[in-house]
Design an enzyme around this catalytic site. Structure first.
Site, mmCIF file in Angstrom:
data_model
loop_
_atom_site.group_PDB
_atom_site.id
_atom_site.type_symbol
_atom_site.label_atom_id
_atom_site.label_comp_id
_atom_site.label_asym_id
_atom_site.label_seq_id
_atom_site.Cartn_x
_atom_site.Cartn_y
_atom_site.Cartn_z
ATOM 1 N N ARG A 59 23.027 18.393 17.947
ATOM 2 C CA ARG A 59 21.839 19.197 17.648
ATOM 3 C C ARG A 59 22.249 20.537 17.033
ATOM 4 O O ARG A 59 21.563 21.106 16.210
ATOM 5 C CB ARG A 59 20.996 19.415 18.907
ATOM 6 N N TYR A 112 3.290 27.810 -1.887
ATOM 7 C CA TYR A 112 3.276 26.368 -1.614
ATOM 8 C C TYR A 112 2.241 26.063 -0.525
ATOM 9 O O TYR A 112 2.179 26.763 0.495
ATOM 10 C CB TYR A 112 4.684 25.926 -1.166
ATOM 11 N N ASP A 184 11.735 31.677 -1.637
ATOM 12 C CA ASP A 184 11.712 30.218 -1.725
ATOM 13 C C ASP A 184 12.183 29.859 -3.135
ATOM 14 O O ASP A 184 11.471 30.073 -4.113
ATOM 15 C CB ASP A 184 10.289 29.703 -1.457
ATOM 16 N N LYS A 209 13.505 18.277 -2.752
ATOM 17 C CA LYS A 209 13.199 18.326 -4.185
ATOM 18 C C LYS A 209 14.488 18.265 -5.014
ATOM 19 O O LYS A 209 15.199 17.297 -4.913
ATOM 20 C CB LYS A 209 12.374 19.586 -4.468
HETATM 21 C C1 PLP Z 1 8.107 20.922 -1.001
HETATM 22 C C2 PLP Z 1 8.171 22.379 -0.847
HETATM 23 C C3 PLP Z 1 8.287 22.962 0.426
HETATM 24 C C4 PLP Z 1 8.276 22.130 1.705
HETATM 25 O O1 PLP Z 1 9.350 21.261 1.761
HETATM 26 P P1 PLP Z 1 9.302 19.823 2.550
HETATM 27 O O2 PLP Z 1 10.705 19.352 2.409
HETATM 28 O O3 PLP Z 1 8.294 18.971 1.844
HETATM 29 O O4 PLP Z 1 8.920 20.111 3.939
HETATM 30 C C5 PLP Z 1 8.377 24.332 0.497
HETATM 31 N N1 PLP Z 1 8.347 25.109 -0.593
HETATM 32 C C6 PLP Z 1 8.225 24.588 -1.848
HETATM 33 C C7 PLP Z 1 8.191 25.492 -3.019
HETATM 34 C C8 PLP Z 1 8.138 23.207 -2.004
HETATM 35 O O5 PLP Z 1 7.997 22.695 -3.241
#
Ligand code: PLP
Length: 394
Positions: A59, A112, A184, A209
């Protein structure tokens, strides 16, 4: 906490492309396996009484997770990183670790959707307070900063209109009031944007992504500039249990090897698609940081190392043309993720932004005709031909 540093990512001067390709290679001292093993064990034997080795319990840390963390930290120029099971859990972890009930978070008004929902719902439960601000509006931003927020989230380019805000400027103003600056960087990746060089304290990615790039796992990561903050958050990560599996960490590392080539090829194709759509008589508007008509274009030119492979556009005429157009497409998949090798198209009104009221969508500039494309690695001529035949058919 002890962490093993992967030998190939320790050298700071390597290019990001090399760091990504060599992630975790040659770490097997027993057999000399070139590619790292998947280490499935949840527990690790102590070297002797009261003497744990590098890992004790899964963990907290595992060899596969640790190796990917070191690579992503090196790619972003940070000192440490924490891998989590989704992008949302990375943002949640950071919130839980840093915020108390009287603390204020400033988040972008167009952040987001998942982040918007998370900050909103946790604020409603009284965990902390959130104010959503249009960060390109300097007056609104300064007014919000007067309340001395604990944390400010910056997300640029925005989704789905690809508007760009000035990280350096916002970070400077936020630091003047003592806020922790979090960026982000999911849309840009470390290849196209370096938030630490612009003043960020923490970088977030949804590894789901571009970092993985193959749309076959969920993961998130927090990258830190200061070890003390990383250690605090790591304690919370182990406390809550935000870890992802070794198998997913292994797959993510596999995806990371091609990050640079993928991102650069995808954005090259995106520029050609932007050019095609921008000159097409049936298209009303195209949104992409490469275009002077997209807010923040001048900032993008100095802040980003490229314009990225996400774009959005609107079809001229009535809203019923949009579903007809989508039905005609033969290559693009109607799906709402991004950053994979496959090209996707999404309709924010009925997909990513369906939870937002029609008025709020309108106020944010998201029309019912708006479509977002994540450009993949297919031959760009095939992609343009697909868009062209679908436009001809409506
Ligand atoms: C997809 C996304 C998230 C969240 O990520 P997950 O892996 O789907 O939980 C956060 N910020 C941005 C800009 C995203 O495109």
């Amino acid at each position: 906490m002890t962490k093993q540093i992967s030998s190939s990512t320790k050298v700071k001067s390597l290019s990001k492309r090399t760091i990504a390709v060599r992630s975790g290679l040659n770490s097997d001292e027993q057999h000399g396996a070139v590619i790292p093993k998947i280490s499935l064990s949840t527990c690790y034997g102590f070297a002797e009484f009261a003497k744990p080795r590098s890992f004790d319990y899964g963990r907290k840390s595992t060899p596969n997770r640790d190796s990917v963390e070191q690579t992503i930290a090196a790619l972003e120029g940070g000192v440490d990183a924490i891998l989590t099971n989704t992008g949302m859990s990375a943002i949640h972890l950071l919130s839980v670790a840093l915020l108390s009930p009287n603390d204020l978070v400033i988040a972008p008004h167009d952040c987001y959707g998942g982040s918007y929902r998370l900050f909103n719902s946790l604020s409603q439960k009284g965990y902390f307070k959130t104010q959503f601000v249009e960060q390109s509006n300097e007056q609104a931003l300064k007014q919000a900063l007067q309340q001395k927020p604990k944390l400010i989230l910056i997300e640029t380019p925005s989704n789905p209109l690809l508007r760009v805000v000035d990280i350096q400027k916002i970070a400077k103003l936020a630091h003047e009031v003592g806020a922790i600056v979090v960026v982000d960087n999911t849309f840009m990746t470390p290849i196209l944007q370096s938030p630490f060089e612009l003043g960020a304290d923490v970088i977030i990615h949804s590894c789901t992504k571009f970092l993985n790039g193959h749309s076959d796992l969920l993961a998130g990561v927090l990258v830190f500039k200061e070890q003390s903050l990383a250690d605090d958050v790591l304690w919370w990560s182990n406390n809550i249990g935000t870890a992802n599996s070794s198998f997913d960490a292994y797959l993510l590392q596999r995806g990371l090897r091609t990050l640079s080539v993928r991102v650069l090829t995808q954005q090259e194709s995106a520029l050609k698609i932007v050019n095609f759509l921008n000159n097409h008589p049936k298209i009303a508007a195209v949104h992409h940081p490469s275009l002077p008509s997209t807010p923040g274009h001048d900032i993008a030119k100095k802040q980003q190392k490229g314009f990225g492979s996400l774009l959005s556009f609107e079809i001229k005429g009535s809203a019923d043309k949009t579903p007809l157009f989508i039905e005609q497409l033969k290559i693009f998949t109607l799906a709402q993720s991004l950053g994979g090798t496959e090209s996707l198209i999404s309709h924010p009104t009925t997909m990513t932004h369906s939870g937002i009221s029609a008025e709020a969508r309108k106020a944010a500039g998201i029309s019912d005709q708006l479509l977002r494309i994540s450009v993949g690695l297919e031959d760009v001529n095939d992609l343009i031909e697909d868009l062209e035949q679908a436009l001809n058919a409506i």
